[in-house]
Design a protein around this motif. Structure first.
Motif, PDB file in Angstrom:
ATOM      1  N   ALA A   7      11.430  31.304  37.267  1.00 36.23           N
ATOM      2  CA  ALA A   7      10.992  30.920  35.985  1.00 36.23           C
ATOM      3  C   ALA A   7      10.359  31.939  35.206  1.00 36.23           C
ATOM      4  N   GLY A   8       9.630  32.799  35.766  1.00 36.48           N
ATOM      5  CA  GLY A   8       8.842  33.818  34.806  1.00 36.48           C
ATOM      6  C   GLY A   8      10.005  34.756  34.184  1.00 36.48           C
ATOM      7  N   ARG A   9      11.105  34.763  34.865  1.00 33.52           N
ATOM      8  CA  ARG A   9      12.381  35.752  34.141  1.00 33.52           C
ATOM      9  C   ARG A   9      13.006  35.145  33.295  1.00 33.52           C
ATOM     10  N   ALA A  10      12.956  33.927  32.846  1.00 33.47           N
ATOM     11  CA  ALA A  10      13.670  32.972  31.878  1.00 33.47           C
ATOM     12  C   ALA A  10      13.500  33.383  30.348  1.00 33.47           C
ATOM     13  N   HIS A  11      13.955  33.001  29.473  1.00 30.43           N
ATOM     14  CA  HIS A  11      13.767  33.481  28.167  1.00 30.43           C
ATOM     15  C   HIS A  11      12.368  33.301  27.466  1.00 30.43           C
ATOM     16  N   SER A  12      11.772  34.384  26.960  1.00 29.37           N
ATOM     17  CA  SER A  12      10.674  34.094  26.190  1.00 29.37           C
ATOM     18  C   SER A  12      10.099  35.310  25.267  1.00 29.37           C
ATOM     19  N   GLY A  13      11.596  35.291  24.540  1.00 30.48           N
ATOM     20  CA  GLY A  13      11.389  36.339  23.437  1.00 30.48           C
ATOM     21  C   GLY A  13      11.758  37.499  24.187  1.00 30.48           C
ATOM     22  N   PRO A  14      12.527  38.720  23.238  1.00 31.40           N
ATOM     23  CA  PRO A  14      13.151  39.949  23.841  1.00 31.40           C
ATOM     24  C   PRO A  14      12.082  40.696  24.285  1.00 31.40           C
ATOM     25  N   ALA A  15      12.620  41.452  25.507  1.00 31.44           N
ATOM     26  CA  ALA A  15      11.873  42.390  26.325  1.00 31.44           C
ATOM     27  C   ALA A  15      11.544  43.579  25.521  1.00 31.44           C
ATOM     28  N   ASP A  16      12.511  43.737  24.580  1.00 30.60           N
ATOM     29  CA  ASP A  16      12.159  44.984  23.865  1.00 30.60           C
ATOM     30  C   ASP A  16      12.613  44.743  22.238  1.00 30.60           C
ATOM     31  N   THR A  17      11.826  44.716  21.387  1.00 31.42           N
ATOM     32  CA  THR A  17      12.025  44.234  20.073  1.00 31.42           C
ATOM     33  C   THR A  17      13.112  44.993  19.170  1.00 31.42           C
ATOM     34  N   ARG A  18      13.362  46.244  19.849  1.00 30.72           N
ATOM     35  CA  ARG A  18      14.142  47.278  19.065  1.00 30.72           C
ATOM     36  C   ARG A  18      15.839  46.697  19.272  1.00 30.72           C
ATOM     37  N   SER A  19      16.410  46.834  18.313  1.00 33.91           N
ATOM     38  CA  SER A  19      17.933  46.615  18.477  1.00 33.91           C
ATOM     39  C   SER A  19      18.744  47.896  17.757  1.00 33.91           C
ATOM     40  N   ALA A  20      19.713  48.385  18.387  1.00 36.23           N
ATOM     41  CA  ALA A  20      20.270  49.535  18.002  1.00 36.23           C
ATOM     42  C   ALA A  20      21.496  48.869  17.103  1.00 36.23           C
ATOM     43  N   PRO A  21      21.924  49.899  16.279  1.00 38.11           N
ATOM     44  CA  PRO A  21      23.075  49.754  15.356  1.00 38.11           C
ATOM     45  C   PRO A  21      24.276  49.648  16.259  1.00 38.11           C
ATOM     46  N   ALA A  22      25.232  48.455  15.864  1.00 34.54           N
ATOM     47  CA  ALA A  22      26.454  47.962  16.441  1.00 34.54           C
ATOM     48  C   ALA A  22      27.336  49.414  16.518  1.00 34.54           C
ATOM     49  N   LEU A  23      27.919  49.316  17.677  1.00 34.85           N
ATOM     50  CA  LEU A  23      29.042  50.644  17.715  1.00 34.85           C
ATOM     51  C   LEU A  23      30.494  49.959  17.430  1.00 34.85           C
ATOM     52  N   PRO A  24      31.327  51.048  17.066  1.00 38.02           N
ATOM     53  CA  PRO A  24      32.736  50.377  16.981  1.00 38.02           C
ATOM     54  C   PRO A  24      33.153  49.929  18.208  1.00 38.02           C
ATOM     55  N   PRO A  25      34.231  49.109  18.203  1.00 36.11           N
ATOM     56  CA  PRO A  25      34.893  48.601  19.310  1.00 36.11           C
ATOM     57  C   PRO A  25      35.469  49.778  20.176  1.00 36.11           C
ATOM     58  N   SER A  26      35.230  49.600  21.626  1.00 29.44           N
ATOM     59  CA  SER A  26      35.809  50.780  22.631  1.00 29.44           C
ATOM     60  C   SER A  26      35.760  49.952  23.891  1.00 29.44           C
ATOM     61  N   PRO A  27      36.944  49.926  24.885  1.00 27.02           N
ATOM     62  CA  PRO A  27      36.925  49.073  25.894  1.00 27.02           C
ATOM     63  C   PRO A  27      35.774  49.941  27.039  1.00 27.02           C
ATOM     64  N   PRO A  28      35.157  49.134  27.787  1.00 27.85           N
ATOM     65  CA  PRO A  28      34.514  49.791  28.899  1.00 27.85           C
ATOM     66  C   PRO A  28      35.002  50.086  30.033  1.00 27.85           C
ATOM     67  N   ASP A  29      34.787  51.077  30.711  1.00 26.92           N
ATOM     68  CA  ASP A  29      34.954  51.457  31.727  1.00 26.92           C
ATOM     69  C   ASP A  29      34.182  51.496  33.104  1.00 26.92           C
ATOM     70  N   ARG A  30      32.818  51.452  32.672  1.00 31.15           N
ATOM     71  CA  ARG A  30      32.033  51.315  33.975  1.00 31.15           C
ATOM     72  C   ARG A  30      30.620  50.685  33.453  1.00 31.15           C
ATOM     73  N   ILE A  31      29.993  49.937  34.535  1.00 29.11           N
ATOM     74  CA  ILE A  31      28.562  49.342  34.302  1.00 29.11           C
ATOM     75  C   ILE A  31      27.753  50.078  35.386  1.00 29.11           C
ATOM     76  N   ARG A  32      26.652  50.230  34.910  1.00 29.28           N
ATOM     77  CA  ARG A  32      25.447  50.859  35.822  1.00 29.28           C
ATOM     78  C   ARG A  32      24.362  50.287  35.512  1.00 29.28           C
ATOM     79  N   ILE A  33      23.900  49.491  36.533  1.00 27.70           N
ATOM     80  CA  ILE A  33      22.561  48.944  36.628  1.00 27.70           C
ATOM     81  C   ILE A  33      21.581  49.598  37.734  1.00 27.70           C
TER      82      ILE A  33
END
Length: 205
Positions: free
Chosen positions: A38-64
């Motif tokens: 429950a502690g990881r549920a929504h309680s506001g953004p973890a980081d209040t920064r929001s970067a500018p949107a990027l133009p459309p481009s298909p993604p090739d890989r995800i890293r976590i």
């Protein structure tokens, strides 16, 4: 290709990704994947920064990095019945993104989905429920850039109460949802719901 409705995406996510093939074959739930608290549920953004949107481009890989995911992405289209397709079950290393929707980094809500396991064991998003607010997700884009997202929340929803609008609804900034199975496991029916990671774009390079 027509856009898939939010409800249709939710239905496929709940059903097609969630058979629990590995646990069914082993006959035990002792190896069930981690689930968010429950502690990881929504309680506001973890980081209040929001970067500018990027133009459309298909993604090739995800890293976590926090859960050691480094996986190729495949485009997910529609099946003949109009439902969202899913990555092949025999490719546990592969995740997919909804290619008729928002691309990761573009303004709006981008969708990435992957299996939690297959008949042979854990798959790409087995540890997704262990993510925490503030963890990062990086998506390599075909234009050569990398979209960097910060996790705002990790939630789990029962299949019968999946909040379509909350998960798939339009967003005024670049956001990402990463989805797999979770919510407990029953031998007769498999996983009972879905783990959903909510994240927003905080950088690019």
């Amino acid at each position: 290709m027509r856009r898939l409705s939010d409800a249709a995406i939710a239905g496929v996510t709940v059903v097609a990704l969630c058979s629990g093939a590995w646990l069914l074959r082993s006959g035990t739930a002792t190896h069930a994947p981690p689930q968010p608290t429950a502690g990881r549920a929504h309680s506001g953004p973890a980081d209040t920064r929001s970067a500018p949107a990027l133009p459309p481009s298909p993604p090739d890989r995800i890293r976590i990095p926090a859960i050691r995911v480094n996986a190729p992405l495949t485009g997910l289209g529609l099946t003949r019945t109009g439902s969202l397709d899913v990555p092949p079950a025999d490719r546990p290393d592969l995740a997919g993104w909804y290619q008729a929707g928002t691309t990761p980094g573009e303004r709006g809500t981008a969708i990435v989905a992957g299996h939690v396991d297959n008949a042979d064991g854990p798959a790409v998003f087995y540890s997704l429920g262990a993510l925490k607010r503030g963890d990062t997700i990086e998506v390599d884009r075909r234009d050569g850039g990398v979209a960097v997202f910060t996790v705002d929340a990790v939630e789990v929803y029962p299949a019968k109460d999946f909040p379509d609008e909350k998960v798939y609804g339009a967003a005024p900034r670049p956001e990402l949802r990463v989805i797999t199975c979770g919510g407990g496991y029953a031998r007769g029916t498999g996983y009972q719901g879905n783990v959903v990671v909510f994240a927003h774009l905080t950088g690019s390079r």
